[in-house]
Every structure is written in structure tokens, then in C-alpha cells.
Design a protein around this motif. Sequence first.
Motif, PDB file in Angstrom:
ATOM      1  N   THR A  91      31.115  12.702  32.864  1.00 17.31           N
ATOM      2  CA  THR A  91      30.937  11.373  33.445  1.00 17.31           C
ATOM      3  C   THR A  91      32.222  10.606  33.167  1.00 17.31           C
ATOM      4  N   ILE A  92      32.708   9.882  34.156  1.00 21.85           N
ATOM      5  CA  ILE A  92      33.984   9.187  34.006  1.00 21.85           C
ATOM      6  C   ILE A  92      33.947   8.239  32.812  1.00 21.85           C
ATOM      7  N   ARG A  93      34.928   8.418  31.939  1.00 23.75           N
ATOM      8  CA  ARG A  93      35.143   7.514  30.811  1.00 23.75           C
ATOM      9  C   ARG A  93      36.644   7.242  30.771  1.00 23.75           C
ATOM     10  N   LEU A  94      37.015   6.000  31.035  1.00 22.45           N
ATOM     11  CA  LEU A  94      38.437   5.642  31.084  1.00 22.45           C
ATOM     12  C   LEU A  94      39.019   5.606  29.678  1.00 22.45           C
ATOM     13  N   ARG A  95      40.071   6.394  29.457  1.00 22.32           N
ATOM     14  CA  ARG A  95      40.743   6.416  28.159  1.00 22.32           C
ATOM     15  C   ARG A  95      42.123   5.782  28.216  1.00 22.32           C
ATOM     16  N   GLU A  96      42.701   5.680  29.405  1.00 20.21           N
ATOM     17  CA  GLU A  96      44.045   5.104  29.557  1.00 20.21           C
ATOM     18  C   GLU A  96      44.105   4.049  30.655  1.00 20.21           C
ATOM     19  N   HIS A  97      43.308   4.213  31.673  1.00 18.96           N
ATOM     20  CA  HIS A  97      43.376   3.344  32.848  1.00 18.96           C
ATOM     21  C   HIS A  97      42.542   2.074  32.677  1.00 18.96           C
ATOM     22  N   ALA A  98      42.878   1.058  33.477  1.00 14.24           N
ATOM     23  CA  ALA A  98      42.162  -0.211  33.442  1.00 14.24           C
ATOM     24  C   ALA A  98      40.862  -0.155  34.240  1.00 14.24           C
ATOM     25  N   ALA A  99      40.866   0.609  35.332  1.00 11.31           N
ATOM     26  CA  ALA A  99      39.697   0.648  36.219  1.00 11.31           C
ATOM     27  C   ALA A  99      39.772   1.892  37.097  1.00 11.31           C
ATOM     28  N   TYR A 100      38.661   2.163  37.770  1.00  9.99           N
ATOM     29  CA  TYR A 100      38.631   3.235  38.759  1.00  9.99           C
ATOM     30  C   TYR A 100      37.710   2.819  39.894  1.00  9.99           C
ATOM     31  N   ALA A 101      37.852   3.495  41.029  1.00  5.57           N
ATOM     32  CA  ALA A 101      36.981   3.235  42.176  1.00  5.57           C
ATOM     33  C   ALA A 101      36.876   4.502  43.016  1.00  5.57           C
ATOM     34  N   TRP A 102      35.720   4.669  43.629  1.00  7.07           N
ATOM     35  CA  TRP A 102      35.532   5.710  44.637  1.00  7.07           C
ATOM     36  C   TRP A 102      35.755   5.029  45.982  1.00  7.07           C
ATOM     37  N   MET A 103      36.654   5.567  46.775  1.00  4.14           N
ATOM     38  CA  MET A 103      37.010   4.939  48.040  1.00  4.14           C
ATOM     39  C   MET A 103      36.887   5.906  49.206  1.00  4.14           C
ATOM     40  N   ALA A 104      36.513   5.353  50.344  1.00  3.54           N
ATOM     41  CA  ALA A 104      36.537   6.132  51.578  1.00  3.54           C
ATOM     42  C   ALA A 104      37.995   6.425  51.905  1.00  3.54           C
ATOM     43  N   PRO A 105      38.302   7.622  52.401  1.00  2.00           N
ATOM     44  CA  PRO A 105      39.690   7.929  52.749  1.00  2.00           C
ATOM     45  C   PRO A 105      40.327   6.862  53.643  1.00  2.00           C
ATOM     46  N   SER A 106      39.555   6.282  54.545  1.00  2.00           N
ATOM     47  CA  SER A 106      40.105   5.272  55.458  1.00  2.00           C
ATOM     48  C   SER A 106      40.563   4.003  54.742  1.00  2.00           C
ATOM     49  N   ASP A 107      40.125   3.799  53.493  1.00  2.00           N
ATOM     50  CA  ASP A 107      40.513   2.606  52.730  1.00  2.00           C
ATOM     51  C   ASP A 107      41.691   2.849  51.790  1.00  2.00           C
ATOM     52  N   LEU A 108      42.114   4.085  51.644  1.00  2.00           N
ATOM     53  CA  LEU A 108      43.136   4.409  50.651  1.00  2.00           C
ATOM     54  C   LEU A 108      44.462   3.679  50.869  1.00  2.00           C
ATOM     55  N   LEU A 109      44.871   3.517  52.102  1.00  7.18           N
ATOM     56  CA  LEU A 109      46.161   2.875  52.368  1.00  7.18           C
ATOM     57  C   LEU A 109      46.156   1.381  52.049  1.00  7.18           C
ATOM     58  N   ASN A 110      44.982   0.817  51.782  1.00 11.86           N
ATOM     59  CA  ASN A 110      44.887  -0.605  51.446  1.00 11.86           C
ATOM     60  C   ASN A 110      45.165  -0.886  49.968  1.00 11.86           C
ATOM     61  N   CYS A 111      45.333   0.156  49.161  1.00 13.94           N
ATOM     62  CA  CYS A 111      45.565  -0.002  47.724  1.00 13.94           C
ATOM     63  C   CYS A 111      47.032  -0.331  47.437  1.00 13.94           C
ATOM     64  N   ASP A 112      47.253  -0.956  46.289  1.00 17.11           N
ATOM     65  CA  ASP A 112      48.599  -1.236  45.797  1.00 17.11           C
ATOM     66  C   ASP A 112      49.027  -0.042  44.933  1.00 17.11           C
ATOM     67  N   TRP A 113      49.514   1.009  45.571  1.00 14.95           N
ATOM     68  CA  TRP A 113      49.825   2.278  44.927  1.00 14.95           C
ATOM     69  C   TRP A 113      51.129   2.245  44.155  1.00 14.95           C
ATOM     70  N   ALA A 114      51.208   3.048  43.100  1.00 14.82           N
ATOM     71  CA  ALA A 114      52.496   3.373  42.489  1.00 14.82           C
ATOM     72  C   ALA A 114      53.307   4.063  43.592  1.00 14.82           C
ATOM     73  N   GLU A 115      54.582   3.764  43.677  1.00 16.13           N
ATOM     74  CA  GLU A 115      55.399   4.227  44.808  1.00 16.13           C
ATOM     75  C   GLU A 115      55.340   5.736  45.023  1.00 16.13           C
TER      76      GLU A 115
END
Length: 127
Positions: A91-115
Motif C-alpha cells: 500500500t502506498i506509503r510516502l517516504r520521500e515525496h510530499a504527495a501522490y495522485a492517480w491520474m487519467a493519462p489524458s490529465d498527465l500533461l496538466n502537471c507541473d513536471w520535473a523537466e
Amino acid sequence: MIEVCCAIIVNEEGQVLVTQRSAMMSMPMKMEFPGGKIEPGETAEDCLVREIEEELDLTVEIISRQPASAHHYTDFSILLLPFVCRIVAGTIRLREHAAYAWMAPSDLLNCDWAEADVPVVQQYLAI
């Protein structure tokens, strides 16, 4: 060039797991596919499984390898080796990251991605 693997983790509904870098990490608060640096003597596949266990407390199974992507930041360069995976245990347990999300592929380009992750997202969506 630093070799880094990353996981495009897909669930049964076809959603993709994205993680947000913490405020303490370089590129704070940017979104990324989880993963990490390949250690000496380690395969990319072994690295990916280890990193996802360490960062998210998950066991993943690799489904496929995606094309590698090189990115040059101001002070370092990385070769990002992406893998499409699925969760087989945990089960997801964040050890380093601030947050996580499950996203539809169509929404992925809307994220503020690391370059470095942007071409990986674009390649994944082109499949």
C-alpha cells in the motif's frame, strides 16, 4: 551522465501514479514518476524495484521498458530509463515525496513536471 530509472505505475483502471517531490528535494514540489539512481553493478530493472520499495513501500512488476530520455539541467545531466509497471503488493506509503495522485493519462500533461520527465510523459502518451 547520471542513469536514473523511473516507474510509470498503471492501475487496473488505467490511471497512472504521479508523485510530487518534497520541499527538501531538488526541484521542490515538481511532479515526477518515482524512481532513482542506478547503483554500481545494479541493473535498471533491479534499481527500479528497489527504489519503488524504498520510496513508496510497494512491490512492482515491470510490464515494459520505454525509450530512454536524456536531459541536461544546468549543473548535471541524466539519462532517464522509464518502465511501465503494475503494483503486485503493498500500500502506498510516502517516504520521500510530499504527495501522490492517480491520474487519467489524458490529465498527465496538466502537471507541473520535473523537466526530465516531460519527454517521458509525451512518449508514454504517444503509445
